[in-house]
Design a protein around this motif. Structure first.
Motif, PDB file in Angstrom:
ATOM      1  N   UNK A 300     -20.934  18.413   5.743  1.00 17.89           N
ATOM      2  CA  UNK A 300     -20.924  16.986   6.018  1.00 17.89           C
ATOM      3  C   UNK A 300     -20.248  16.722   7.351  1.00 17.89           C
ATOM      4  N   UNK A 301     -20.723  15.686   8.029  1.00 18.24           N
ATOM      5  CA  UNK A 301     -20.119  15.216   9.275  1.00 18.24           C
ATOM      6  C   UNK A 301     -19.794  13.735   9.089  1.00 18.24           C
ATOM      7  N   UNK A 302     -18.553  13.369   9.372  1.00 13.12           N
ATOM      8  CA  UNK A 302     -18.141  11.966   9.366  1.00 13.12           C
ATOM      9  C   UNK A 302     -17.915  11.563  10.817  1.00 13.12           C
ATOM     10  N   UNK A 303     -18.491  10.452  11.230  1.00 13.45           N
ATOM     11  CA  UNK A 303     -18.453  10.090  12.649  1.00 13.45           C
ATOM     12  C   UNK A 303     -18.247   8.592  12.830  1.00 13.45           C
ATOM     13  N   UNK A 304     -17.839   8.160  14.021  1.00 11.61           N
ATOM     14  CA  UNK A 304     -17.818   6.729  14.328  1.00 11.61           C
ATOM     15  C   UNK A 304     -19.244   6.176  14.276  1.00 11.61           C
ATOM     16  N   UNK A 305     -19.407   4.917  13.866  1.00 21.15           N
ATOM     17  CA  UNK A 305     -20.768   4.341  13.759  1.00 21.15           C
ATOM     18  C   UNK A 305     -21.581   4.468  15.037  1.00 21.15           C
ATOM     19  N   UNK A 306     -20.929   4.345  16.199  1.00 20.42           N
ATOM     20  CA  UNK A 306     -21.671   4.382  17.460  1.00 20.42           C
ATOM     21  C   UNK A 306     -22.285   5.750  17.742  1.00 20.42           C
ATOM     22  N   UNK A 307     -21.730   6.798  17.131  1.00 23.38           N
ATOM     23  CA  UNK A 307     -22.217   8.153  17.408  1.00 23.38           C
ATOM     24  C   UNK A 307     -23.277   8.616  16.423  1.00 23.38           C
ATOM     25  N   UNK A 308     -23.454   7.869  15.349  1.00 21.46           N
ATOM     26  CA  UNK A 308     -24.377   8.342  14.316  1.00 21.46           C
ATOM     27  C   UNK A 308     -25.805   8.526  14.831  1.00 21.46           C
ATOM     28  N   UNK A 309     -26.374   7.602  15.615  1.00 21.55           N
ATOM     29  CA  UNK A 309     -27.775   7.817  16.044  1.00 21.55           C
ATOM     30  C   UNK A 309     -27.980   9.120  16.806  1.00 21.55           C
ATOM     31  N   UNK A 310     -27.034   9.465  17.695  1.00 23.34           N
ATOM     32  CA  UNK A 310     -27.190  10.705  18.460  1.00 23.34           C
ATOM     33  C   UNK A 310     -27.097  11.925  17.545  1.00 23.34           C
ATOM     34  N   UNK A 311     -26.202  11.881  16.565  1.00 22.18           N
ATOM     35  CA  UNK A 311     -26.073  13.006  15.636  1.00 22.18           C
ATOM     36  C   UNK A 311     -27.306  13.114  14.745  1.00 22.18           C
ATOM     37  N   UNK A 312     -27.831  11.992  14.344  1.00 21.24           N
ATOM     38  CA  UNK A 312     -29.028  12.014  13.498  1.00 21.24           C
ATOM     39  C   UNK A 312     -30.231  12.565  14.262  1.00 21.24           C
ATOM     40  N   UNK A 313     -30.311  12.243  15.556  1.00 21.41           N
ATOM     41  CA  UNK A 313     -31.393  12.826  16.367  1.00 21.41           C
ATOM     42  C   UNK A 313     -31.255  14.339  16.452  1.00 21.41           C
ATOM     43  N   UNK A 314     -30.009  14.830  16.540  1.00 23.86           N
ATOM     44  CA  UNK A 314     -29.786  16.274  16.615  1.00 23.86           C
ATOM     45  C   UNK A 314     -30.172  16.952  15.300  1.00 23.86           C
ATOM     46  N   UNK A 315     -29.914  16.295  14.176  1.00 25.94           N
ATOM     47  CA  UNK A 315     -30.360  16.846  12.886  1.00 25.94           C
ATOM     48  C   UNK A 315     -31.877  16.922  12.851  1.00 25.94           C
ATOM     49  N   UNK A 316     -32.523  15.860  13.276  1.00 29.59           N
ATOM     50  CA  UNK A 316     -33.995  15.842  13.261  1.00 29.59           C
ATOM     51  C   UNK A 316     -34.565  16.956  14.137  1.00 29.59           C
ATOM     52  N   UNK A 317     -33.897  17.205  15.275  1.00 24.44           N
ATOM     53  CA  UNK A 317     -34.404  18.217  16.202  1.00 24.44           C
ATOM     54  C   UNK A 317     -34.142  19.638  15.732  1.00 24.44           C
ATOM     55  N   UNK A 318     -33.163  19.825  14.855  1.00 23.03           N
ATOM     56  CA  UNK A 318     -32.800  21.187  14.454  1.00 23.03           C
ATOM     57  C   UNK A 318     -33.332  21.563  13.078  1.00 23.03           C
ATOM     58  N   UNK A 319     -33.081  20.736  12.065  1.00 24.13           N
ATOM     59  CA  UNK A 319     -33.479  21.113  10.700  1.00 24.13           C
ATOM     60  C   UNK A 319     -34.221  20.017   9.951  1.00 24.13           C
ATOM     61  N   UNK A 320     -34.358  18.846  10.567  1.00 22.38           N
ATOM     62  CA  UNK A 320     -34.974  17.666   9.971  1.00 22.38           C
ATOM     63  C   UNK A 320     -34.098  17.086   8.870  1.00 22.38           C
ATOM     64  N   UNK A 321     -33.743  17.897   7.865  1.00 21.38           N
ATOM     65  CA  UNK A 321     -32.830  17.425   6.825  1.00 21.38           C
ATOM     66  C   UNK A 321     -32.249  18.627   6.077  1.00 21.38           C
TER      67      UNK A 321
END
Length: 444
Positions: A300-321
């Motif tokens: 799990x990763x806990x992040x500031x709200x402003x950083x979530x979109x960039x982290x979610x894009x990185x998940x999509x680019x690496x493993x999707x889910x």
């Protein structure tokens, strides 16, 4: 002359291990080496003799000295590899408990018997399903840290969490401050994403924060990577004041904090995480590999709200889910108390192994924590960690030197021992051989 001699040996050893000098390379003759390095012929001969004892070179009569095809990978075994069944692995930690296999079998039956089984065959939300994020967020919550499910992303283990943090939030060339001795997996990611690591000197209780301030004044540091609760490999646990000071430095210099808590569960009541001191700039990374099982790649990763979109894009680019079956199983074990039981039993197991370590090592220098699954064994000035590792591998025991953990220009002569991967009854015998190899090396 000793310091000069050691520097030459260290330089050649580093070049061979990094493949700068590849297998089969003919090294300069003894006389050429002596002239080039401004040393005596006897000292040049000693340099090659030491390299040969390490298993890095071989001398062939009438032909010269050649770089060997070394059996251990770069880093002396820290990169995961298949370990022969007769090798005692004190290099990696994969602590397990009796009966976990049957619990896995039962959990899979329950997943198959309830809910929408076909949902596991479809793509999942990139950050994980809402209900499962809520379960993990509740599991991570404490008196001073209550992560919101909206700011929590489920990932494929802590290593994947670190990957998306670096991939999503940093850029090639960014400077990251790290401990002078740190987790090798982070070093590997930094190299992959072309980040520059700047080493923070260590004190007996944690990173030298005054040195960090000076680094930030000299360099444009973008982020800091920290393991405040049960540091790997040195075992320290930063107190509240140190955590607050670290947060203050990050605010003053506008640093991103990447907080790795992979081993924090081994501390029964740890201080509040750095994420609670600086939530607006901290990416908190954790996983269920060590407290549950290494094969279950859920984190799990806990992040500031402003950083979530960039982290979610990185998940999509690496493993999707994250694979939903494993996530569902971990969440089931969180809810029925299995994870809490595992953590309690493994804390007890780690303390037992530390008692074995203390009994065997006695008066040898040893840096560790009473709840840790690893230990750091510094060697005497003239001792060579490479030779200790090779001698132990010749006796089917795998340990690591300091090299994979080191981020500074000077690699200390030390051995890092993992305690969690062999049966307790075997551990004592293995550690006795480690001690004997160290004592033999230090008696040279």
């Amino acid at each position: 002359m000793k310091a000069r001699y050691k520097a030459i040996v260290d330089r050649y050893a580093q070049q061979i291990r990094s493949a700068t000098l590849t297998a089969g390379t003919r090294l300069p003759t003894h006389r050429t080496l002596a002239a080039r390095e401004h040393i005596s012929l006897a000292t040049a001969t000693r340099v090659y003799a030491e390299l040969e004892k390490m298993g890095l070179v071989s001398g062939e009569t009438g032909r010269g000295t050649f770089v060997r095809e070394i059996l251990l990978p770069s880093g002396l075994g820290i990169d995961q590899q298949a370990v022969a069944t007769d090798v005692l692995d004190l290099n990696f930690n994969y602590p397990a408990l009796p009966g976990q296999g049957e619990l896995l079998r039962e959990a899979l039956r329950q997943i198959a018997g309830v809910g929408d089984i076909e949902s596991h065959l479809r793509y999942q939300p990139h950050a994980g399903r809402q209900t499962e994020r809520e379960i993990v967020a509740a599991h991570l919550s404490g008196p001073h840290f209550q992560p919101s499910a909206d700011n929590l992303l489920i990932v494929n283990g802590a290593q994947h969490g670190l990957t998306i943090a670096l991939m999503g939030l940093l850029r090639p060339g960014d400077v990251v401050a790290v401990d002078a001795l740190t987790y090798p997996g982070f070093k590997a990611l930094a190299a992959l994403y072309h980040l520059e690591l700047v080493a923070i000197p260590a004190t007996p209780t944690g990173p030298d924060l005054d040195a960090l301030r000076q680094i930030c004044q000299r360099r444009h540091v973008r982020a800091i990577y920290t393991m405040p609760t049960l540091h790997n490999p040195l075992g320290w646990v930063l107190d509240r004041n140190q955590r607050q000071a670290l947060a203050n430095i990050a605010r003053q210099h506008d640093l991103l904090i990447v907080e790795d808590t992979a081993y924090s569960w081994l501390i029964r009541r740890p201080p509040p995480p750095v994420a609670s001191q600086a939530p607006e700039r901290t990416v908190y990374v954790t996983g269920f590999s060590k407290n549950v099982a290494t094969g279950l790649r859920v984190g799990a990763v806990v992040c500031p709200p402003a950083l979530r979109p960039a982290l979610e894009r990185a998940i999509r680019a690496t493993t999707w889910n994250t694979p939903s079956v494993m996530t569902a199983m971990v969440c089931h074990w969180i809810q029925d108390g299995t994870v809490a039981r595992f953590e309690t039993l493994k804390r007890r197991d780690a303390r037992q192994r530390q008692r074995v370590l203390n009994t065997v090592m006695e008066d040898l220098p040893c840096i560790t924590h009473p709840n840790s699954y690893f230990a750091w064994l510094p060697l005497a000035d003239e001792a060579r960690a490479d030779r200790v590792v090779k001698a132990l591998m010749d006796n089917n025991i795998s340990v690591s030197t300091a090299e994979p953990f080191s981020t500074s220009g000077t690699v200390p002569q030390a051995i890092r021992v993992a305690l969690g991967s062999v049966p307790v009854e075997t551990l004592r015998h293995a550690l006795q051989q480690v001690r004997a190899a160290i004592e033999l090396e230090q008696s040279r």
